[in-house]
Design a protein around this motif. Structure first.
Motif, PDB file in Angstrom:
ATOM      1  N   THR A   5      -2.821  -1.130  -5.372  1.00 55.78           N
ATOM      2  CA  THR A   5      -1.781  -1.943  -5.995  1.00 55.78           C
ATOM      3  C   THR A   5      -0.436  -1.424  -5.501  1.00 55.78           C
ATOM      4  OG1 THR A   5      -1.724  -0.487  -7.943  1.00 55.78           O
ATOM      5  CG2 THR A   5      -3.135  -2.454  -8.064  1.00 55.78           C
ATOM      6  N   ALA A   6       0.498  -2.329  -5.366  1.00 57.50           N
ATOM      7  CA  ALA A   6       1.818  -1.941  -4.869  1.00 57.50           C
ATOM      8  C   ALA A   6       2.503  -1.003  -5.856  1.00 57.50           C
ATOM      9  CB  ALA A   6       2.668  -3.177  -4.640  1.00 57.50           C
ATOM     10  N   SER A   7       3.272  -0.081  -5.336  1.00 54.33           N
ATOM     11  CA  SER A   7       3.958   0.903  -6.174  1.00 54.33           C
ATOM     12  C   SER A   7       5.157   0.284  -6.877  1.00 54.33           C
ATOM     13  CB  SER A   7       4.431   2.077  -5.319  1.00 54.33           C
ATOM     14  OG  SER A   7       5.487   1.668  -4.455  1.00 54.33           O
ATOM     15  N   ASP A   8       5.550   0.897  -7.991  1.00 55.93           N
ATOM     16  CA  ASP A   8       6.759   0.460  -8.701  1.00 55.93           C
ATOM     17  C   ASP A   8       7.976   0.559  -7.788  1.00 55.93           C
ATOM     18  OD1 ASP A   8       5.245  -0.017 -10.968  1.00 55.93           O
ATOM     19  OD2 ASP A   8       5.734   1.919 -11.896  1.00 55.93           O
ATOM     20  N   LYS A   9       7.976   1.552  -6.925  1.00 59.71           N
ATOM     21  CA  LYS A   9       9.094   1.738  -5.997  1.00 59.71           C
ATOM     22  C   LYS A   9       9.273   0.515  -5.101  1.00 59.71           C
ATOM     23  CE  LYS A   9      10.303   4.602  -1.971  1.00 59.71           C
ATOM     24  NZ  LYS A   9       9.853   5.739  -1.137  1.00 59.71           N
ATOM     25  N   LEU A  10       8.177  -0.006  -4.568  1.00 61.11           N
ATOM     26  CA  LEU A  10       8.270  -1.165  -3.686  1.00 61.11           C
ATOM     27  C   LEU A  10       8.591  -2.444  -4.452  1.00 61.11           C
ATOM     28  CD1 LEU A  10       5.317  -0.631  -1.177  1.00 61.11           C
ATOM     29  CD2 LEU A  10       7.759  -0.460  -0.700  1.00 61.11           C
ATOM     30  N   LEU A  11       8.141  -2.524  -5.691  1.00 59.47           N
ATOM     31  CA  LEU A  11       8.323  -3.749  -6.473  1.00 59.47           C
ATOM     32  C   LEU A  11       9.691  -3.837  -7.145  1.00 59.47           C
ATOM     33  CD1 LEU A  11       4.801  -4.007  -8.111  1.00 59.47           C
ATOM     34  CD2 LEU A  11       5.783  -5.583  -6.439  1.00 59.47           C
ATOM     35  N   GLN A  12      10.379  -2.713  -7.241  1.00 60.52           N
ATOM     36  CA  GLN A  12      11.674  -2.712  -7.935  1.00 60.52           C
ATOM     37  C   GLN A  12      12.667  -3.626  -7.221  1.00 60.52           C
ATOM     38  OE1 GLN A  12      13.447   1.149  -8.347  1.00 60.52           O
ATOM     39  NE2 GLN A  12      15.012   0.455  -9.765  1.00 60.52           N
ATOM     40  N   GLY A  13      13.160  -4.622  -7.944  1.00 52.53           N
ATOM     41  CA  GLY A  13      14.126  -5.549  -7.377  1.00 52.53           C
ATOM     42  C   GLY A  13      13.568  -6.503  -6.344  1.00 52.53           C
ATOM     43  N   ALA A  14      12.237  -6.596  -6.220  1.00 57.23           N
ATOM     44  CA  ALA A  14      11.622  -7.429  -5.189  1.00 57.23           C
ATOM     45  C   ALA A  14      11.811  -8.915  -5.503  1.00 57.23           C
ATOM     46  CB  ALA A  14      10.131  -7.113  -5.070  1.00 57.23           C
ATOM     47  N   SER A  15      12.054  -9.694  -4.463  1.00 56.80           N
ATOM     48  CA  SER A  15      12.137 -11.143  -4.596  1.00 56.80           C
ATOM     49  C   SER A  15      10.745 -11.706  -4.865  1.00 56.80           C
ATOM     50  CB  SER A  15      12.683 -11.750  -3.305  1.00 56.80           C
ATOM     51  OG  SER A  15      11.740 -11.554  -2.253  1.00 56.80           O
ATOM     52  N   PRO A  16      10.649 -12.962  -5.336  1.00 62.24           N
ATOM     53  CA  PRO A  16       9.321 -13.567  -5.514  1.00 62.24           C
ATOM     54  C   PRO A  16       8.491 -13.541  -4.232  1.00 62.24           C
ATOM     55  CG  PRO A  16      10.977 -14.892  -6.620  1.00 62.24           C
ATOM     56  CD  PRO A  16      11.723 -13.835  -5.845  1.00 62.24           C
ATOM     57  N   GLU A  17       9.128 -13.768  -3.088  1.00 62.55           N
ATOM     58  CA  GLU A  17       8.389 -13.747  -1.819  1.00 62.55           C
ATOM     59  C   GLU A  17       7.833 -12.358  -1.531  1.00 62.55           C
ATOM     60  OE1 GLU A  17      11.132 -17.161  -1.835  1.00 62.55           O
ATOM     61  OE2 GLU A  17      11.418 -15.033  -2.235  1.00 62.55           O
ATOM     62  N   ARG A  18       8.654 -11.335  -1.756  1.00 62.56           N
ATOM     63  CA  ARG A  18       8.166  -9.979  -1.487  1.00 62.56           C
ATOM     64  C   ARG A  18       7.090  -9.573  -2.484  1.00 62.56           C
ATOM     65  NH1 ARG A  18      11.851  -4.809   0.162  1.00 62.56           N
ATOM     66  NH2 ARG A  18      12.498  -6.346   1.719  1.00 62.56           N
ATOM     67  N   LYS A  19       7.223 -10.003  -3.735  1.00 63.44           N
ATOM     68  CA  LYS A  19       6.170  -9.704  -4.710  1.00 63.44           C
ATOM     69  C   LYS A  19       4.844 -10.296  -4.258  1.00 63.44           C
ATOM     70  CE  LYS A  19       8.937  -9.114  -8.910  1.00 63.44           C
ATOM     71  NZ  LYS A  19       9.260  -9.683 -10.253  1.00 63.44           N
ATOM     72  N   GLN A  20       4.879 -11.525  -3.763  1.00 56.96           N
ATOM     73  CA  GLN A  20       3.639 -12.100  -3.233  1.00 56.96           C
ATOM     74  C   GLN A  20       3.101 -11.258  -2.084  1.00 56.96           C
ATOM     75  OE1 GLN A  20       3.569 -16.255  -1.812  1.00 56.96           O
ATOM     76  NE2 GLN A  20       1.917 -15.649  -0.416  1.00 56.96           N
ATOM     77  N   LEU A  21       3.982 -10.851  -1.179  1.00 57.25           N
ATOM     78  CA  LEU A  21       3.545 -10.071  -0.026  1.00 57.25           C
ATOM     79  C   LEU A  21       3.020  -8.700  -0.429  1.00 57.25           C
ATOM     80  CD1 LEU A  21       6.369 -11.039   2.472  1.00 57.25           C
ATOM     81  CD2 LEU A  21       3.939 -11.629   2.660  1.00 57.25           C
ATOM     82  N   LEU A  22       3.354  -8.251  -1.619  1.00 52.86           N
ATOM     83  CA  LEU A  22       2.824  -6.999  -2.139  1.00 52.86           C
ATOM     84  C   LEU A  22       1.636  -7.234  -3.073  1.00 52.86           C
ATOM     85  CD1 LEU A  22       6.194  -5.145  -2.734  1.00 52.86           C
ATOM     86  CD2 LEU A  22       4.496  -4.652  -0.961  1.00 52.86           C
ATOM     87  N   GLY A  23       1.113  -8.458  -3.059  1.00 56.96           N
ATOM     88  CA  GLY A  23      -0.119  -8.753  -3.773  1.00 56.96           C
ATOM     89  C   GLY A  23       0.040  -9.020  -5.247  1.00 56.96           C
ATOM     90  N   VAL A  24       1.270  -9.268  -5.694  1.00 60.54           N
ATOM     91  CA  VAL A  24       1.510  -9.480  -7.126  1.00 60.54           C
ATOM     92  C   VAL A  24       1.760 -10.965  -7.353  1.00 60.54           C
ATOM     93  CG1 VAL A  24       2.966  -8.920  -9.105  1.00 60.54           C
ATOM     94  CG2 VAL A  24       2.471  -7.174  -7.380  1.00 60.54           C
ATOM     95  N   ILE A  25       0.708 -11.689  -7.788  1.00 62.76           N
ATOM     96  CA  ILE A  25       0.878 -13.115  -8.064  1.00 62.76           C
ATOM     97  C   ILE A  25       0.401 -13.486  -9.463  1.00 62.76           C
ATOM     98  CG2 ILE A  25       0.756 -13.764  -5.626  1.00 62.76           C
ATOM     99  CD1 ILE A  25      -2.088 -14.810  -6.185  1.00 62.76           C
ATOM    100  N   ASP A  26      -0.608 -12.781 -10.002  1.00 63.96           N
ATOM    101  CA  ASP A  26      -1.133 -13.121 -11.322  1.00 63.96           C
ATOM    102  C   ASP A  26      -2.060 -12.005 -11.787  1.00 63.96           C
ATOM    103  OD1 ASP A  26      -1.202 -15.633 -13.214  1.00 63.96           O
ATOM    104  OD2 ASP A  26      -3.249 -14.875 -13.188  1.00 63.96           O
ATOM    105  N   ASP A  27      -2.203 -11.872 -13.106  1.00 63.64           N
ATOM    106  CA  ASP A  27      -3.106 -10.856 -13.649  1.00 63.64           C
ATOM    107  C   ASP A  27      -4.572 -11.244 -13.463  1.00 63.64           C
ATOM    108  OD1 ASP A  27      -1.004  -9.281 -14.455  1.00 63.64           O
ATOM    109  OD2 ASP A  27      -0.922 -10.138 -16.475  1.00 63.64           O
TER     110      ASP A  27
END
Length: 276
Positions: free
Chosen positions: A224-246
């Motif tokens: 899972t992507a780290s909090d460091k990478l997800l901090q302030g991430a745009s919706p596009e970057r969140k998707q690219l880090l595998g975060v789309i839904d629980d």
């Protein structure tokens, strides 16, 4: 083969035929300088070596992480692979001059191979499908061969192909070395046969690979992507880090709102990419 002046449709067709693209001058000299400064700081923390392989490199410096959604590459990656994608791998490789071909713990040259797991992806009639695509940012002068360049056999992803040897010192029929200047980028499919040439020059090879895959493929760099990478991430970057839904089922059948990269895709979602 330079592809900088081609349209998106032409780039897609060329990639499907050849298995790679070489794009000139993607990164500005200033961006290349910042990336090399970031790499200097990373290498300063590593033991002295002839060669380095540093995985999950986006975690090591924010300058490298900025390439996750590099705007000149991302729309093309979406068009080639589809919009339900994620970052699969980020891999920094450094190969110092090695005229005597000394073996190193991180392997200063790599024999002929296709990327993938072990055992390998399934093959049908001798052909492996494309499951992920890598973008390689050239950050040192690799304008001439035998500077640790990546060697490829264009079109080898589309036909039954098996090298009769794996020694990178012996040239395969049809092989080429990717030569480029700092700031150039080449893309290649994981099922394209490729290798790492020896570095017999006075130049140090610096290449930074960011690979992308369908979001339902397990990434190499992280669970899972780290909090460091997800901090302030745009919706596009969140998707690219595998975060789309629980709900993990949505990795296979996401709602449109879960995959903002769909806005980059031009074409039929059932036909336009290699894997969905």
């Amino acid at each position: 083969m330079s592809s900088s002046s081609l349209s998106m449709d032409q780039l897609t067709e060329q990639f499907q035929e050849q298995g790679y693209l070489l794009l000139r001058g993607v990164l500005s000299p200033e961006k290349v300088k910042r990336l090399n400064a970031a790499i200097d700081s990373i290498i300063a923390e590593e033991p002295e070596a002839l060669a380095y392989n540093i995985y999950n490199s986006v975690e090591r410096h924010e300058e490298i992480a900025s390439l996750i959604d590099e705007p000149t590459i991302l729309p093309l990656m979406v068009q080639l692979l589809g919009y339900n994608i994620q970052l699969h791998i980020s891999h920094l490789t450094i190969r110092k001059p090695n005229p005597n071909d000394e073996q190193t713990t991180s392997q200063s040259f790599i024999n002929w191979h296709q990327d993938g797991p072990h055992p390998q992806f399934p093959r049908i009639n001798g052909i492996t499908s494309t499951y992920y695509i890598k973008s390689c940012y050239i950050l040192s002068d690799m304008s001439q061969p035998d500077r640790g360049n990546t060697k490829i056999v264009p079109g080898s992803h589309n036909r039954p192909f098996q090298p009769d040897h794996h020694n990178v010192n012996d040239k395969l029929p049809g092989e080429i070395q990717i030569c480029g200047e700092p700031g150039d980028v080449f893309l290649f499919a994981q099922n394209l046969w490729h290798a790492g040439a020896p570095n017999r020059s006075s130049f140090t090879r610096r290449q930074l690979f960011l690979g992308y895959s369908p979001i339902w493929v397990r990434p190499i760099d992280y669970r899972t992507a780290s909090d460091k990478l997800l901090q302030g991430a745009s919706p596009e970057r969140k998707q690219l880090l595998g975060v789309i839904d629980d709900n993990p089922f949505k990795y296979y059948v996401p709602n449109d709102s879960m995959v903002p990269l769909k806005s980059y895709f031009k074409g039929d979602a059932g036909k336009g990419g290699y894997a969905h």
